[in-house]
Design an enzyme around this catalytic site. Sequence first.
Site, PDB file in Angstrom:
ATOM      1  N   ILE A 281     -24.255 -16.740 -15.160  1.00  0.00           N
ATOM      2  CA  ILE A 281     -22.804 -16.849 -15.314  1.00  0.00           C
ATOM      3  C   ILE A 281     -22.383 -16.988 -16.775  1.00  0.00           C
ATOM      4  CG2 ILE A 281     -20.773 -18.194 -14.640  1.00  0.00           C
ATOM      5  CD1 ILE A 281     -22.103 -16.453 -12.454  1.00  0.00           C
ATOM      6  N   GLY A 282     -23.259 -17.479 -17.645  1.00  0.00           N
ATOM      7  CA  GLY A 282     -22.871 -17.515 -19.061  1.00  0.00           C
ATOM      8  C   GLY A 282     -23.586 -18.549 -19.887  1.00  0.00           C
ATOM      9  N   SER A 283     -23.424 -19.808 -19.533  1.00  0.00           N
ATOM     10  CA  SER A 283     -24.012 -20.868 -20.349  1.00  0.00           C
ATOM     11  C   SER A 283     -25.455 -21.132 -19.943  1.00  0.00           C
ATOM     12  CB  SER A 283     -23.194 -22.158 -20.235  1.00  0.00           C
ATOM     13  OG  SER A 283     -23.163 -22.615 -18.896  1.00  0.00           O
TER      14      SER A 283
ATOM     15  N   GLU B 126     -24.088 -19.376 -24.974  1.00  0.00           N
ATOM     16  CA  GLU B 126     -22.954 -20.197 -25.422  1.00  0.00           C
ATOM     17  C   GLU B 126     -23.357 -21.483 -26.142  1.00  0.00           C
ATOM     18  OE1 GLU B 126     -20.331 -20.780 -22.086  1.00  0.00           O
ATOM     19  OE2 GLU B 126     -20.465 -18.695 -21.458  1.00  0.00           O
TER      20      GLU B 126
ATOM     21  N   ARG C 237     -19.082 -35.388 -14.844  1.00  0.00           N
ATOM     22  CA  ARG C 237     -18.570 -34.277 -15.639  1.00  0.00           C
ATOM     23  C   ARG C 237     -17.183 -34.612 -16.163  1.00  0.00           C
ATOM     24  NH1 ARG C 237     -18.437 -29.928 -18.996  1.00  0.00           N
ATOM     25  NH2 ARG C 237     -17.164 -28.212 -18.226  1.00  0.00           N
TER      26      ARG C 237
ATOM     27  N   GLU D 103      -6.629 -22.808  -8.617  1.00  0.00           N
ATOM     28  CA  GLU D 103      -6.133 -24.154  -8.903  1.00  0.00           C
ATOM     29  C   GLU D 103      -4.634 -24.182  -9.190  1.00  0.00           C
ATOM     30  OE1 GLU D 103      -6.599 -26.836 -12.862  1.00  0.00           O
ATOM     31  OE2 GLU D 103      -8.437 -26.188 -11.892  1.00  0.00           O
TER      32      GLU D 103
ATOM     33  N   HIS E 204     -15.315 -14.675 -13.208  1.00  0.00           N
ATOM     34  CA  HIS E 204     -16.026 -15.694 -12.424  1.00  0.00           C
ATOM     35  C   HIS E 204     -15.049 -16.729 -11.896  1.00  0.00           C
ATOM     36  CE1 HIS E 204     -18.956 -18.599 -11.103  1.00  0.00           C
ATOM     37  NE2 HIS E 204     -18.418 -19.511 -11.878  1.00  0.00           N
TER      38      HIS E 204
ATOM     39  N   HIS F   5     -25.256 -27.277  -9.654  1.00  0.00           N
ATOM     40  CA  HIS F   5     -24.824 -28.656  -9.859  1.00  0.00           C
ATOM     41  C   HIS F   5     -25.770 -29.669  -9.222  1.00  0.00           C
ATOM     42  CE1 HIS F   5     -21.137 -26.330 -10.587  1.00  0.00           C
ATOM     43  NE2 HIS F   5     -20.922 -27.244 -11.490  1.00  0.00           N
TER      44      HIS F   5
ATOM     45  N   CYS G 129     -22.831 -20.816 -10.988  1.00  0.00           N
ATOM     46  CA  CYS G 129     -22.012 -21.270 -12.108  1.00  0.00           C
ATOM     47  C   CYS G 129     -22.890 -21.317 -13.358  1.00  0.00           C
ATOM     48  CB  CYS G 129     -21.412 -22.639 -11.794  1.00  0.00           C
ATOM     49  SG  CYS G 129     -19.845 -22.955 -12.653  1.00  0.00           S
TER      50      CYS G 129
END
Length: 758
Positions: free
Chosen positions: A434-436, A487, A518, A608, A644, A697, A729
Amino acid sequence: MTILNHILGFPRIGYKRELKIAQEMYWSKKISKSKLKKIGKKIRIKNLKIQKKMGLDFLSVGDFAWYDHVLTTSMMLGNIPKRFINSHNKINLDTLFYIARGVSCNQKSTYPSEMTKWFNTNYHYIVPEFHKDSNFKFSWKQLFEEIDEALLIGKNIKPILLGPMSYLWLGKTYEFTFNRFNLLDEILNIYKNILIQLKKKGIQWVQIDEPILSLDLSSEWKKKFIYSYNYLKCDVNILLTTYFGNVFHNLDIIQEIPIQGIHLDLVEGNYNILNLHKYFSKDLIISLGIINGKNIWKTDLLKYYTLIKKLLKHRNNIWIGSSCSLMHVPIDLDQEKRIKTELKILFSFAVQKCYELNLLKNSLNINNIDLLESWVLPLFTYNNINDNNHKNNNIKHQILNLNKNNYQRKSSYKDRYIKQKNKLNLPILPITTIGSLPQTKDLRDLRFKFKYGSINKKEYQKEIFKIIKYNIREQEKLDIDVLVHGEPERNDMVEYFGENLEGFLFTDYGWVQSYGSRCVKPPIIFSDISRIYPITLDWIKYAQSLTKKPVKGMLTGPVTILLWSFVREDISQQEIATQISLALKDEIYDLEKNGINIIQIDEPALREGLPLRDIDKEKYLSWAVNAFKLSVSDVKDTTQIHTHMCYCDFNDIIQAISNLDADVITIETARSNMEILDCFKNFRYPNSIGPGFYDIHSPNIPQEKDIIKLINQAMKIIPIQKLWINPDCGLKTRTWIEVNNSLKNLVSATKKIRENIS
């Protein structure tokens, strides 16, 4: 009658995120459970003393949670999923953490409960699980322990409970023929006994939160609502608390149930204060939620002073409070030493919001507005100079000249798919992340040194390049198809972009809880937004130079940057989102021009921002989708756009997701065992999808056989030509050991599926 004041809850993380730090130390076995509990108690005591010092008439108790307040309610009701009940039927703090995070023991993993967004906020909660054989028993006495703590500090205690109807609404049933209302009486019986025990402790008022009253409720839910509160009727006074919207479409419920007070969110509810007395009996306390619990600007106390004075002519049983819990804002503005004074005097964090309530209460009770005038003067000054100092005429001109062609790609997805397939030459079931990637303590220390001047830009860049090189090499070893740079330069997906755009302001201690341990530090949007230099280009270009495989450009989308910031209130959210889109459009152009063929623009906040009532949803989705489409409308057909989204119910925005027209959407599904994909059964989604095949997570390592099972489930719904394989994620919170083991299993599972396809 004297005006009284209160808040609906105080931030629970601690001034310096003590709770987060303690939780993570406990999870890694660096401190004992007793030490963790002592830290939690210390935070609670400090919060109570702040409320007392700030002159609040009630000390709010029950707003503390070890993970989230919905999970706390599940613990209180003994609603523990069977997979987490041990042989001794012992329920303790570890049980709570297992439900939230899962547990792995002797190669056996127990998956955690689902997590989703708390209404229209970036706060998350653990979803209660309901079964036809669910049993409820009062099992978690933390509330009464906290009340005993509070009674040593002040006598006027207001316990807070999540209401039984909202709790039942927020949960999830697992049997199609099962009606969750079958569980209602058992739940109500526990609530009734709690209220009786609170009365025995001398408690006069109990705050019961029922935020679902802002939603559109069916006639069945309305009937059960009335039934429930008639069942709960007892000698303790109930303040029924509503927030996040207007509740007058459910006024028939409120007028019929036996409560002694009603709290209304005047910030998001858009009520006419002067007419409120017409709708409620004269005996009912009306609590006015006038202090914004979700933003950090000072309140125009003079406006509310005038309005409340007029309302007092009709009734005198008025309280004033925060619109919702203050858990959505930072704790104390006084901690911020680097914000310029001319801007700092515009803001109000949780402590200052308590002060605002006391200031307004005292002014109303003594009929004096002198202190109010000096408090709000900076707001008036800011608004008067805003047209000159905070407006960008060039941005204004660009927005005025936009037309419908600026909101669509040049070609259809069908045509783009063929061109991208030929250009990228990816295998079937392409694998990406996803990226990180993991952010170690050394990396965080490096960013800290650069931020505070211990190392210069050249030294910092050199070290970040080393980390990017490591990230690329690790992904190549794993044989991932589409790589990411990881990232390492980013502290947070929104804060990083805010730091590199004009119009944003930053805090040092403005932390807000997102879920569990978090925390995020939302930037403040105080003026028009523009991009003055490339933000991600150097990092992505370098990463792409290291490999022949495609590397994704990674951006945060305009709606997410908007909603995960504290926004200015003098212009519309739509206009702010458009400004951000134009800035991202420039960034995307630079990435594409430099050979980046895949660009991911994350929009996890799209759902959201959805209004709570159906009548308001279409307008929001229209401009939110357009904001995304504006940012990507000029890219070439061969450039593949990803987006995403995570931890939300996609059913009511599935058409909007389709309207985004992203070439690939990656979504969180692993935690729900692919159940979220059910919405794609009835909706023929035209573009490609990457459902999350393991829950990042949780510390659990996903097993190859479990991933194969999930991929097979997904292939029944998504055509294999359009199916991508990825975690659910970003991976920055995990260790490299966890990531390597998990991705290794993800890759091996995918390759086995590919062999079967061949």
